[in-house]
Design an enzyme around this catalytic site. Structure first.
Site, mmCIF file in Angstrom:
data_model
loop_
_atom_site.group_PDB
_atom_site.id
_atom_site.type_symbol
_atom_site.label_atom_id
_atom_site.label_comp_id
_atom_site.label_asym_id
_atom_site.label_seq_id
_atom_site.Cartn_x
_atom_site.Cartn_y
_atom_site.Cartn_z
ATOM 1 C CD GLN A 102 24.987 -24.237 17.655
ATOM 2 O OE1 GLN A 102 25.551 -24.489 16.597
ATOM 3 N NE2 GLN A 102 25.621 -24.190 18.799
ATOM 4 C CB VAL A 152 0.942 -30.814 27.911
ATOM 5 C CG1 VAL A 152 0.708 -32.170 27.253
ATOM 6 C CG2 VAL A 152 0.885 -29.692 26.885
ATOM 7 C CD GLU A 193 26.567 -20.236 30.343
ATOM 8 O OE1 GLU A 193 27.230 -19.935 29.327
ATOM 9 O OE2 GLU A 193 25.320 -20.298 30.336
ATOM 10 N N GLY A 242 4.451 -26.617 23.735
ATOM 11 C CA GLY A 242 5.624 -26.001 24.358
ATOM 12 C C GLY A 242 6.182 -24.871 23.516
ATOM 13 N N GLY A 270 9.168 -23.186 23.944
ATOM 14 C CA GLY A 270 10.595 -22.914 24.130
ATOM 15 C C GLY A 270 11.225 -22.570 22.788
ATOM 16 C CE1 TYR A 271 16.350 -19.562 23.118
ATOM 17 C CE2 TYR A 271 16.611 -21.389 24.641
ATOM 18 C CZ TYR A 271 16.814 -20.065 24.319
ATOM 19 O OH TYR A 271 17.480 -19.231 25.186
ATOM 20 C CB ALA A 272 12.213 -26.875 19.972
ATOM 21 C CG ASN A 310 4.327 -22.093 26.696
ATOM 22 O OD1 ASN A 310 5.083 -23.060 26.677
ATOM 23 N ND2 ASN A 310 4.623 -20.961 27.328
ATOM 24 C CE LYS A 311 3.603 -24.808 34.810
ATOM 25 N NZ LYS A 311 4.744 -25.438 35.501
#
Lengths: 402, 402
Positions: free
Chosen positions: B316, B81, B170, B10, B12-14, B37-38
């Protein structure tokens, strides 16, 4: 004695030019001028295929009428014309009525499906700003729905275009530009998207010579447009076109019909004699037997004495009608003799995307490729300039670099 | 002896931050690094509501992975995955398999509809680039269809948003900006378009104090957003939400559910112990009982020892997980002691459109209005900068003037 009242119905090329010329030829004391239009904007009909493909913004293709016609000089009424009551010299609008002394009917065209079963219900048309926007958004929606669907069906990405006249061919030319952009935006492979032009006649763009037509077909095929020529559409369903003798179904997620137009239904509603949807006008552009009613633009058949056939209904012709019509309205006011319309054919040009096109110029010269595409833009800009002046040209002119 | 192989699932941010830190902490000789990643792009999950509203372009919200991760240093695999086979230290992908010595699971979230009847079938979700684009295009399609429909039904223009957490609020904040633009584009009156936020809890944004929440509600209501708080959704149908004790139907043309997320289904598929959709990790971010498997980002619950509750799953936090995770992978490789994760809360900020927002900063200071909106952009840009560096910030940073 009150001022004579001139009413112009429709703010397309013909109506806008007539109004503009009348304001130039007549003083405010000589006549009251009223322009009636459904919207508060004029749109460049010949640019609608670009709005429909999404290659230009709809705002580039329209002009707020009061930006180019002084509303203190011309009374602007934004309403829909229902019918003309000739006996009472009155125009019936959806929300009011309006008397006239002189009437100019320049209400343009509507799409004609020639009674093909299901076409009205299931196909989209390129006939005004709204309908063109619908097509653009519909196509993009098919891409994004495909991208998000679990069981992907590439038929949903197919775009079927019925009709291979100006609008149909110029539209697929723009799609040849737009489809790769959409594929990139949605990470979809270009080979999954088909654009298929279906035409009953054996060829496309009948107004051009065979060598230019061959060039156009080759150029579009190179860019992934498929042609099904000599293919009659028997029926349009939710799924696509049913064509040919064996009733083959060509499936598509987007179905657009560009195969025919006819004059505004207001003509028949008002009791004018109609031939194939339009009024065959006299040489001075008046409706037969009418002293004070002119019919111009796409509502009119204007006969070419030389060939015995009507001149093709183009923006070029509509703007020339306007010149003659304005002169003749002024002549009527001043008891002067009327003039007959003479078509000054400046040539014919069709775009095949941003950088390609075909053209036949007045002296018979044929152009293809970039020079023709350039000429197309010159023609578009000329129309914009004639109607909107220099400011409008600078604001909305086709000066994109290529 | 072959090099140890670290596999990160993955981007993403992490996952992106972990990969980046590992390439900085380890030499190419010390370990092989693989990122799965996809797609070939990373996207800023916290910007998806803007893509869905159409206030930013989807390309601004995504970054091609190979633009920021050197593919000569990290092996990049673009695949989905399916599951992790812990017994054989193997990751099963849709199109291949992959062994690992150390595994980082950072597969992010999927939308959770909590079993609300019909929600999966009839609502759209803000969960990735594709689904966000679908919402944007769906909304615009409703406008253009309305414009072209003969029997206009303003319900078709209503946008229903279920859930008043970060994403829901948002998103309606961005819609408050976008709807007037669409109204102008399609000549539709603003009063015909309703945006309704439906939330079962009595208020919105539970992570903020009441004064900031009141500010947010007032600001959004001023701009035409309607709230139905304390309103339970019983069912979602094609037509809208059925809510409350009297089963009222709120009709809409666009239905979006933002009410909940859960960790990737790969976790359960792979036999990890799951609590409310996620793995509750040890202090060093490893899955319980696993020597060599880390679970971070939105797939993990990380307990706050002080409160006994998990830290909120934010971008964050995900990026801070990545720092600890990268350190611990290196520690394992070097037989050094592992560190425990400590959350350094830099504050919480929610945008309410381009120029408005609310924020709580680390020292307890509360902000609202433009300063909060500015801070939101600083936070967004900081994340972009950490992952993509200066070039990416300059290319895609939120430096639009306001």
């Amino acid at each position: 004695m009150s001022k004579p009242k001139i009413v112009i119905l429709g703010a397309g090329y013909a109506g806008m030019m007539t109004t503009k010329r009348l304001t130039q030829k007549l003083s405010p004391e000589e006549a009251e001028i009223v322009l009636v239009n459904k919207h508060n904007y004029h749109y460049q009909t010949t640019w609608l295929h670009e709005v429909a493909a999404g290659t230009i913004n709809h705002n580039q293709a329209r002009t707020i009428i009061s930006d180019v016609i002084n509303p203190n000089r011309v009374r602007l009424i934004y309403d829909t014309v229902v019918k003309v009551d000739k006996d009472n010299q009155t125009v019936i609008l959806e929300n009011s009525e309006l008397t006239y002394d002189y009437l100019v009917i320049s209400l343009g065209f509507v799409t004609n499906t020639f009674g093909i079963k299901g076409m009205d219900e299931h196909a989209m048309f390129i006939q005004d700003i709204d309908s063109a926007q619908l097509i653009r958004e519909h196509i993009e929606y098919q891409f994004v729905k495909y991208k998000n669907s679990e069981e992907k069906n590439t038929d949903d990405l197919t775009i079927l275009v019925g009709g291979a006249g100006f609008t149909g061919i110029e539209f697929v030319g723009e799609l040849a530009e737009k489809v790769p952009q959409l594929c990139k935006k949605y990470d979809i492979e270009r080979r999954n998207v088909r654009v298929i032009n279906v035409e009953a006649a054996p060829s496309i763009l009948p107004m051009f010579d065979k060598d230019l037509v061959d060039y156009a077909i080759h150029s579009l095929e190179q860019r992934g447009i498929e042609f099904r020529l000599g293919t009659k559409i028997n029926e349009c369903t939710e799924e696509g076109f049913i064509v040919g003798e064996d009733n083959e179904l060509i499936k598509a997620g987007t179905i657009v019909w560009t195969g025919g137009v006819t004059g505004s239904p207001v003509l028949a509603e008002s009791g004018f004699e109609i031939t194939r949807g339009k009024v065959t006008v006299d040489g001075d552009l008046r409706a037969p037997g009418e002293e004070n009613i002119f019919v111009i633009g796409d509502c009119a058949w204007v006969m070419d004495e030389k060939t015995g056939r009507p001149f093709p209904p183009t923006a070029q012709a509509a703007m020339q009608h306007a010149e003659t019509c304005a002169n003749n309205v002024v002549a009527l006011l001043k008891n002067a003799p009327l003039e007959n319309f003479v078509f000054d054919n400046k040539g014919t040009v069709a775009s095949l995307g941003v950088t390609d096109g075909i053209a036949t110029i007045l002296d018979g010269t044929k152009l293809s490729g970039k020079p023709a595409a350039t000429m197309k833009k010159v023609v578009d800009n000329r129309a914009l300039f004639l109607i909107g002046g220099l400011n409008m040209f600078l604001k909305k002119g086709k000066i994109r670099p290529f």
